[in-house]
Scaffold this motif. Sequence first.
Motif, PDB file in Angstrom:
ATOM      1  N   GLN A  63      48.097  35.269  36.872  1.00  0.00           N
ATOM      2  CA  GLN A  63      48.387  33.864  36.598  1.00  0.00           C
ATOM      3  C   GLN A  63      49.826  33.572  36.988  1.00  0.00           C
ATOM      4  O   GLN A  63      50.694  34.436  36.877  1.00  0.00           O
ATOM      5  N   GLN A 210      44.845  26.351  46.838  1.00  0.00           N
ATOM      6  CA  GLN A 210      43.995  27.143  45.949  1.00  0.00           C
ATOM      7  C   GLN A 210      43.460  28.373  46.671  1.00  0.00           C
ATOM      8  O   GLN A 210      43.481  29.486  46.120  1.00  0.00           O
ATOM      9  N   HIS A 214      44.303  32.182  45.587  1.00  0.00           N
ATOM     10  CA  HIS A 214      43.226  33.134  45.312  1.00  0.00           C
ATOM     11  C   HIS A 214      43.366  34.387  46.185  1.00  0.00           C
ATOM     12  O   HIS A 214      43.104  35.502  45.723  1.00  0.00           O
ATOM     13  N   THR A 219      44.316  33.514  39.763  1.00  0.00           N
ATOM     14  CA  THR A 219      43.131  32.789  39.310  1.00  0.00           C
ATOM     15  C   THR A 219      43.450  31.602  38.410  1.00  0.00           C
ATOM     16  O   THR A 219      42.580  30.801  38.105  1.00  0.00           O
ATOM     17  N   ALA A 220      44.702  31.490  37.955  1.00  0.00           N
ATOM     18  CA  ALA A 220      45.106  30.377  37.095  1.00  0.00           C
ATOM     19  C   ALA A 220      46.598  30.148  37.277  1.00  0.00           C
ATOM     20  O   ALA A 220      47.335  31.067  37.650  1.00  0.00           O
ATOM     21  N   TRP A 221      47.029  28.923  36.992  1.00  0.00           N
ATOM     22  CA  TRP A 221      48.452  28.638  37.156  1.00  0.00           C
ATOM     23  C   TRP A 221      48.874  27.448  36.313  1.00  0.00           C
ATOM     24  O   TRP A 221      48.044  26.702  35.799  1.00  0.00           O
ATOM     25  N   ALA A 250      40.168  27.440  40.237  1.00  0.00           N
ATOM     26  CA  ALA A 250      41.242  27.941  39.384  1.00  0.00           C
ATOM     27  C   ALA A 250      41.237  27.199  38.052  1.00  0.00           C
ATOM     28  O   ALA A 250      40.673  26.114  37.925  1.00  0.00           O
ATOM     29  N   THR A 251      41.881  27.806  37.058  1.00  0.00           N
ATOM     30  CA  THR A 251      42.142  27.119  35.801  1.00  0.00           C
ATOM     31  C   THR A 251      43.601  26.687  35.829  1.00  0.00           C
ATOM     32  O   THR A 251      44.488  27.509  36.092  1.00  0.00           O
ATOM     33  N   ARG A 280      38.721  22.522  33.313  1.00  0.00           N
ATOM     34  CA  ARG A 280      39.467  23.549  34.053  1.00  0.00           C
ATOM     35  C   ARG A 280      40.918  23.118  34.248  1.00  0.00           C
ATOM     36  O   ARG A 280      41.810  23.945  34.400  1.00  0.00           O
ATOM     37  N   ASP A 511      37.874  36.622  34.729  1.00  0.00           N
ATOM     38  CA  ASP A 511      38.799  36.385  35.843  1.00  0.00           C
ATOM     39  C   ASP A 511      39.397  37.736  36.190  1.00  0.00           C
ATOM     40  O   ASP A 511      40.142  38.329  35.387  1.00  0.00           O
ATOM     41  N   VAL A 537      36.425  34.639  39.650  1.00  0.00           N
ATOM     42  CA  VAL A 537      36.703  33.626  38.637  1.00  0.00           C
ATOM     43  C   VAL A 537      35.414  33.358  37.880  1.00  0.00           C
ATOM     44  O   VAL A 537      34.369  33.107  38.496  1.00  0.00           O
TER      45      VAL A 537
END
Length: 546
Positions: A63, A210, A214, A219-221, A250-251, A280, A511, A537
């Motif tokens: 993340q 994105q 990836h 997977t998230a930010w 992504a989340t 999300r 994730d 994800v």
Amino acid sequence: MEHAELLFVNGAVHTMDPSHPRSNALAVRGGKIAALGPEALELRTARTEVIDLSGKALLPGFQDAHVHPLMGGMQMVSCDLSEVHCLEDYRRIIAEYAAANPEKEWIEGGGWYGDVFEGGFPHRRLLDELIPDRPAYFMSHDAHGAWVNTRALELASISDATPDPDGGIIARDADGQATGMLIEHAAELVSALIPAPGQAEIRRALLAAQAYLHSKGVTAWQDAAVGDALGAPDVFEHYLALEEQGLLTATVTGALWWHRDQGTEQLELFRARRAKATGRFRATAVKMMLDGVCENLTAAMTRPYRGHPHERGMTLIEPEALCEISRALDAAGFDLHLHAVGDQAVRDSLAALDLPRRPGWDPRHQLAHLDIIDEKDLAAFARVGAIANIQPLWARQDPVLVETKLPYLDAGHQGMHFAFESMHRAGIPLAMGSDWPVSSPDPLWGVHTAVNRTAPPADPHAADARSQHEPLLAHEAIALDAALHAATAGAAYANRLDAERGWLRAGMIADLVVLDADPHAVWARELGTIGAEQVFVDGSLVYQHP
């Protein structure tokens, strides 16, 4: 019989769970982690897809706690200078882009580094030579300055006599002539004139960003500027639209942009946005800029810059006002995300975050960047419970730091430069962010530099021997486990996603990132050569290394 849809075996599973840090297998069912270790192996049936790690490693998806995906994506699809680091290449790329895009009213780009230019700053003369007929606007790699040509200055009515705007500087040469370098808020004098990108262009840039993130295992930010900010369009509705279309994989935690020329009346908009973004994409934080950067003498410092006895940088929000704003945001249940580079900005932030605790409120307030911190402030930092949002890739002796930053710092400030281990030892939670497109979003490059305090081998902006082999304050290196934690569980905590993502335990969302080597099985100097091989994800594959 219950069965695993995915089963990872025959490799190291690094969970970031202190109660069970290592395992040898992990099972996924229904987008979540079903089991680890022997219990995971028991869920294997003929219907299970088995992924043989072959001695490689499985980690939680990385993340990023501070990133600008729209800016990064827009740069990717414009005149992108970020992959090179010399004036000859800048000249070539700009000329080729301008020639290939004769229909563009403006030539836009970014990613340039100041140390490439004599004196540390570019001049409009080069852009005038390459783009004489159209306005040109190139954002610096750190987003704290813009390089423009004469045509852009003319359109903005900027002359040699134009006064500096509030919070900005129009750079001038020894003769008082505007050079085409616009620092901090002065860049807005030109950026405000650039035609806004269309909806399709914005969403294409976000999707490109994105996909790129990836590919690095992210997977998230946390998007550190959601709003009309930094010369970029407001991305809020675009995140919602991509999510509605099923394209946001992504989340994302949105840090809503605080306009310093407005007051707490902004809370009405922030509450409305938080209520609207609940999937999300969530809008649970507020971003405030408190100062600039050391390289252009705008970071707020407790002592004058070396060689500039009357210059201590810019305080963009006065301490008393900052305390009032922080109390209001905290009371409204928002996490504060404070840009604080200089030690005075850090001190002001800590005073503002010294807030009363309330039952049921678990704040995730954080200070981002923290280039310089006074050792005396470490205890206060730990006491207020704030998170240190660090950009580890900056903590090396690269040309930018050595040539355009260190000359302005006295010995005391140099000695507390990116003091990661000091903060970690003081009990301050660490979360990694890249600030991309300021620097690469590759989390393994960040881990490499956090552990070695030198540059990763393939970084084009730090290919010299000093960057690669001479650590910046080697005693401020952090251990590998601490670095990996900051890039996964630590960042998830800062992003307010740690209840579901960021570490590996039964019931958590799957994730995951498969690395092409186990970070614990390579030499420290090789950490930056590791890459993402597969990224999942919610248990679904979103990236496969070609």
